[in-house]
Structure formats: structure tokens, C-alpha cells
Design a protein around this motif. Structure first.
Motif, mmCIF file in Angstrom:
data_model
loop_
_atom_site.group_PDB
_atom_site.id
_atom_site.type_symbol
_atom_site.label_atom_id
_atom_site.label_comp_id
_atom_site.label_asym_id
_atom_site.label_seq_id
_atom_site.Cartn_x
_atom_site.Cartn_y
_atom_site.Cartn_z
ATOM 1 N N GLN A 22 -60.759 -58.227 -11.567
ATOM 2 C CA GLN A 22 -60.504 -59.329 -13.083
ATOM 3 C C GLN A 22 -59.041 -59.554 -13.056
ATOM 4 O O GLN A 22 -58.897 -61.000 -13.374
ATOM 5 C CB GLN A 22 -61.383 -59.936 -13.127
ATOM 6 N N MET A 23 -58.294 -58.806 -14.367
ATOM 7 C CA MET A 23 -56.982 -59.359 -15.035
ATOM 8 C C MET A 23 -55.998 -59.096 -13.921
ATOM 9 O O MET A 23 -54.752 -60.032 -14.126
ATOM 10 C CB MET A 23 -57.057 -58.346 -15.741
ATOM 11 N N ALA A 24 -55.961 -58.068 -12.942
ATOM 12 C CA ALA A 24 -54.692 -57.958 -11.771
ATOM 13 C C ALA A 24 -55.061 -59.540 -11.310
ATOM 14 O O ALA A 24 -53.674 -59.883 -10.307
ATOM 15 C CB ALA A 24 -54.849 -57.164 -11.260
ATOM 16 N N ILE A 25 -56.073 -59.609 -10.821
ATOM 17 C CA ILE A 25 -55.624 -60.949 -9.868
ATOM 18 C C ILE A 25 -55.060 -62.290 -10.144
ATOM 19 O O ILE A 25 -54.492 -63.169 -9.363
ATOM 20 C CB ILE A 25 -57.491 -61.092 -9.205
ATOM 21 N N GLU A 26 -55.292 -62.787 -11.931
ATOM 22 C CA GLU A 26 -54.359 -63.441 -12.322
ATOM 23 C C GLU A 26 -53.078 -63.187 -12.519
ATOM 24 O O GLU A 26 -52.181 -64.491 -11.987
ATOM 25 C CB GLU A 26 -54.869 -63.621 -13.756
ATOM 26 N N GLU A 27 -52.647 -62.168 -12.021
ATOM 27 C CA GLU A 27 -50.991 -61.808 -11.865
ATOM 28 C C GLU A 27 -50.540 -62.541 -10.724
ATOM 29 O O GLU A 27 -49.300 -62.512 -10.488
ATOM 30 C CB GLU A 27 -50.439 -60.543 -12.302
ATOM 31 N N ILE A 28 -51.669 -61.523 -9.790
ATOM 32 C CA ILE A 28 -51.575 -62.439 -8.877
ATOM 33 C C ILE A 28 -51.216 -63.356 -8.241
ATOM 34 O O ILE A 28 -50.890 -64.146 -7.444
ATOM 35 C CB ILE A 28 -52.253 -61.453 -7.610
#
Length: 278
Positions: A22-28
Motif C-alpha cells: 500500500q505504501m509502495a503503490i503510492e510512490e508508483i
């Protein structure tokens, strides 16, 4: 509808995912906003239930044995503030991702803009919600829901109760590669045992319930109905088209979750990847 509606936006009603993803997908999504001129609003939930630590939060404030025993994942956010227990059922989360040059540079003005659809979604549910009208002092600093209540970005209900209103949503922002990312947690229901249990402190459940309320407590609607109301409000706010993540985005998010957001180095020690590895 906001002034941002003349840009290209997508609305993603996301699948439940683990905290690191969930946190990584925001950066993507931030990369997509810059490289492909495509902005994102989404609603999501956490599977398994997850404690997200604030960016500067000391890992020693976590009761790691409790989290392990209860099957609660732990990750760390890019935003500050205290830790938030995101229950798989009781929490509804959202995020908004847009280029920084398109939104107010003043933090408070940007909060006001990005929280418009959140307040509208709550009102559509029948919740009397608004920004807090008065500050409330901190009860327990490591917990987001027990920290001081700030009228700039904390949403309370019922708003008509004034200083007796309780927190229902916390919201936070950060900037990454010239993109603004705002995410927030909205309490659909209350799970006070876990909200206090994840912290290495002697906190009573009443400490949480005296400060926090929920959609279910305020209006009693079904969770699916609440999620739909929030998603619809977000989509209408920016005139977004319903969409799904691209395969390449999910692959990139999975890789970033493995390298950063799911590692002990990040979660426990806040060690940042070298720029070449981002």
C-alpha cells in the motif's frame, strides 16, 4: 467538482493489500502522475490488518509481540505523525496523488482542497463531519488517533458537538519527486483493543473510545455503502474515470515493497534507499 477536474484523473477502488505494498503503490502512482500526466484518487483497505508508523516514529513504541501474536503487519509511512492501526474491516483508507505544481503550495490550503471530497463523502453517508473547530491536547503522542487534534487536517464528528466532537479521520501529506501525495484513515468501526494493544504502553480501551468515533457509531450504515460513498465523492471531485492499476505499476510496487517498505531496515530503523535504488 474542483478546479482540478480539467486534468486527467483515474479512480481506483483498490483490492485489499499488505501494508508495504500500500505504501509502495503510492510512490508508483506519483511516478505515473509525472511521467504519464495521469493523477490518481483511490480507496483501499489493508490485508492483513496493519500498523503504519509515522515517518519519525520510534519503533520501540510498538508492542512487537502483540502484533506478531495478533497477526498484525507493521510498515512505516512517508508521512509524519503517530502510528495508525488499520483494521481490515474497521478502517477505510484513501489517497490522492497529483503534481505539486497544480495544487496550492501552502500546506493548509492544500489540505483544505484535498479534504473536500472526504468531507463530502462523509456527509453523503449522513455523518455530521468537519474539520475540528478547536484543538485538543495529546493523550499519547505515538498514536495518531490519540495525538493532539489539529483543526488544519483532523476531521471530527459530530461537528455540531464542538469541543466534544470526536476524531473520525486523520489525514497527512508528503511531497515526492514534485508530486503531492495525501492519504488518510477513516474509522468505519472501532477496534479499541487493537488500537491500544499495538503500542508498548499501558493504555486503556476507554482512552481510545473517549477520543475517537466511527461511521458505524454515527450513522450505522453498511461498510460497502460507506466505501462506495467515499469513492464516488472522490471520483466526482476530480471527474475521474474508473480504472485499475496497470500491470507494470503493480510489478514496480511489489519490487519497491520488497526492497523498502517491507524491510526491517525501513520499518524499524527508517533507513532510506540510496537514490540509485529508488
Amino acid at each position: 467538482m474542483s478546479d482540478l477536474a480539467d486534468r486527467e484523473w483515474r479512480l481506483i477502488r483498490d483490492d485489499p493489500r499488505d501494508g508495504a505494498t500500500q505504501m509502495a503503490i503510492e510512490e508508483i502512482a506519483a511516478r505515473t502522475a509525472l511521467e504519464d500526466d495521469l493523477r490518481t484518487v483511490r480507496v483501499y483497505s489493508w490485508e492483513p490488518s496493519t500498523l503504519s508508523l509515522g515517518y519519525r516514529q520510534d519503533a520501540e513504541t510498538v508492542d512487537w509481540d502483540y502484533c506478531d501474536r495478533e497477526g498484525i503487519d507493521v510498515t512505516r509511512r512517508q508521512t509524519g505523525g503517530g502510528g495508525i492501526y488499520h483494521d481490515r474491516y474497521a478502517d477505510i483508507s484513501y489517497s490522492i496523488v497529483a503534481p505539486a505544481e497544480e495544487v496550492p503550495g501552502n500546506l493548509m490550503d492544500c489540505y483544505e482542497l484535498f479534504c473536500q471530497p472526504i468531507l463530502e463523502g462523509l456527509r453523503r453517508m449522513g455523518v455530521d463531519a468537519d474539520f475540528a473547530s478547536v484543538e485538543q491536547s495529546s493523550i499519547y503522542q505515538p498514536s495518531c488517533y490519540l495525538r493532539d487534534i489539529n483543526p488544519a487536517h483532523d476531521v471530527v464528528a459530530p461537528a455540531s458537538a464542538g469541543e466534544d466532537a470526536k476524531k473520525i479521520s486523520g489525514n497527512a501529506q508528503y511531497r515526492q519527486r514534485d508530486v503531492v501525495i495525501q492519504h488518510g484513515s477513516i474509522s468505519y468501526d472501532l477496534e479499541p483493543a487493537h488500537h491500544v494493544g499495538v503500542f508498548d504502553a499501558n493504555l486503556e480501551r476507554e482512552t481510545f473510545t473517549d477520543r475517537v468515533t466511527s461511521i458505524r457509531e454515527e450513522v450505522g450504515i453498511d461498510r460497502t455503502e460507506a466505501v462506495d460513498a467515499l469513492a464516488t465523492a472522490l471520483g466526482e471531485w476530480c471527474d475521474a474515470e474508473e480504472a485499475a492499476w496497470r500491470d507494470g505499476e503493480l510489478e514496480a510496487a511489489s519490487d519497491l515493497a520488497d526492497r523498502k517498505f517491507g524491510t526491517d531496515a525501513w520499518v524499524r530503523d527508517r533507513e532510506v534507499l540510496e537514490a540509485s535504488g529508488q
